[in-house]
Motif scaffolding. Structure first.
Motif, short mmCIF file in Angstrom:
data_model
loop_
_atom_site.label_atom_id
_atom_site.label_comp_id
_atom_site.label_asym_id
_atom_site.label_seq_id
_atom_site.Cartn_x
_atom_site.Cartn_y
_atom_site.Cartn_z
N TRP A 3 36.73 43.85 34.60
CA TRP A 3 36.10 42.82 33.77
C TRP A 3 35.58 43.36 32.44
CZ3 TRP A 3 31.07 44.34 33.16
CH2 TRP A 3 30.50 45.12 34.19
N ASP A 6 38.03 42.54 29.85
CA ASP A 6 38.49 41.16 29.91
C ASP A 6 37.78 40.33 28.83
OD1 ASP A 6 39.34 38.64 30.51
OD2 ASP A 6 38.54 38.59 32.55
N PHE A 9 35.68 37.42 30.08
CA PHE A 9 34.37 37.81 30.60
C PHE A 9 33.34 37.87 29.48
CE2 PHE A 9 31.24 41.15 31.26
CZ PHE A 9 30.72 40.84 32.51
N ALA A 12 32.43 34.46 28.14
CA ALA A 12 31.52 33.77 29.05
C ALA A 12 30.11 34.36 28.94
CB ALA A 12 32.02 33.89 30.49
N ALA A 132 29.42 30.93 34.01
CA ALA A 132 29.86 32.13 34.73
C ALA A 132 31.12 31.88 35.54
CB ALA A 132 28.75 32.62 35.66
N GLY A 133 31.40 30.63 35.87
CA GLY A 133 32.60 30.31 36.63
C GLY A 133 32.67 30.98 37.98
N GLY A 134 31.52 31.18 38.62
CA GLY A 134 31.50 31.77 39.94
C GLY A 134 31.50 33.28 39.95
N ASN A 135 31.49 33.91 38.77
CA ASN A 135 31.48 35.36 38.67
C ASN A 135 30.07 35.88 38.92
OD1 ASN A 135 31.30 38.08 37.57
ND2 ASN A 135 33.28 37.69 36.60
N LEU A 136 29.89 36.62 40.03
CA LEU A 136 28.56 37.09 40.43
C LEU A 136 27.97 38.05 39.40
CD1 LEU A 136 26.39 37.01 42.62
CD2 LEU A 136 27.55 38.92 43.75
N VAL A 137 28.81 38.87 38.78
CA VAL A 137 28.33 39.81 37.76
C VAL A 137 27.74 39.04 36.58
CG1 VAL A 137 28.98 41.61 36.12
CG2 VAL A 137 29.96 41.60 38.43
N LEU A 138 28.45 38.00 36.13
CA LEU A 138 27.97 37.20 35.01
C LEU A 138 26.68 36.47 35.34
CD1 LEU A 138 31.27 35.66 33.58
CD2 LEU A 138 29.66 37.13 32.35
N SER A 140 24.43 37.39 37.52
CA SER A 140 23.36 38.40 37.59
C SER A 140 22.92 38.80 36.19
CB SER A 140 23.84 39.63 38.36
OG SER A 140 24.25 39.27 39.66
#
Length: 227
Positions: A3, A6, A9, A12, A132-138, A140
């Protein structure tokens, strides 16, 4: 760690930072209003406590924000709470005494902050989760980035309130504005209200005027009693 390279990423993440800046200001205003009468040495601890409460709430809300927002009357109840908090925070010090002890009560200030944050964090969490589209890193990172924004924002607003007392009235009006706009988006009443931007703005303006007008009326009445 793919990511990191990306571009989607990072795009977002930029959106989430913008959301935190735009929506984190509401939380900063609430914290500043609740802490404005605290002694200087207690302000930082109250801000830290309020921010910690706001962040924990956002983390908890991330798991079921969509389901909560789908509940009828939830936003109406939240709007009523925000109106009450906005008016209470505009009360003269002597009239606040029985509830927040003229703002000198550390725990009373934190309680007010957490109640208001619980109401206002739903839209913030939903916006961050959507970006975030479900991205846990985003997600957080969105929570982590919101911390300094709220801390610095509340300290800035506190300094403005100390120098310009009129800012307190504007802050209360902001809570009323949020409450009015929130009320008309509740699914229980949304079908009765024209789906136009002006209707939400009109309701928000009414909420702001209600809080500011009530606050000014109570202040005037309190001043007349003292005189």
């Amino acid at each position: 760690m793919e990511w990191l390279s990306d571009p989607v990423f990072w795009m977002a993440l930029m959106q989430i930072i913008a959301i935190d800046i735009l929506l984190g200001g509401d939380n900063a205003v609430v914290i500043a209003l609740a802490c404005r009468h605290l002694p200087e040495e207690q302000r930082r601890r109250a801000i830290a406590g309020g921010v910690a409460g706001a962040i924990l709430l956002r983390i908890a809300l991330l798991f079921f924000a969509m389901q909560l927002l789908a509940l009828p009357y939830l936003k109406l109840v939240g709007a009523a709470l925000l109106l009450w908090i906005g008016v209470k925070l505009l009360l003269p010090e002597d009239e606040q005494a029985h509830e927040v002890r003229a703002g000198a009560s550390f725990f009373a200030a934190i309680k007010t902050i957490i109640i208001a944050d619980a109401v206002m964090s739903l839209d913030n969490v939903l916006a961050v989760a959507g970006a975030a589209g479900g991205n846990l890193v985003l997600v957080s990172l969105g929570v982590l980035i919101s911390i300094p924004i709220i801390v610095w924002g509340s300290q800035l607003v506190l300094k403005l309130m100390d120098r310009y007392p009129q800012v307190v009235l504007v802050g209360g009006g902001l809570l009323g504005w949020i409450a009015g706009g929130m009320a008309v988006t509740d699914i229980a009443v949304a079908s009765w209200i024209p789906n136009e931007a002006w209707s939400k703005h009109l309701a928000a303006a009414f909420g702001a005027a209600l809080v500011m007008g009530t606050g000014l009326l109570l202040r005037t009445r309190a001043s007349a009693v003292v005189d």
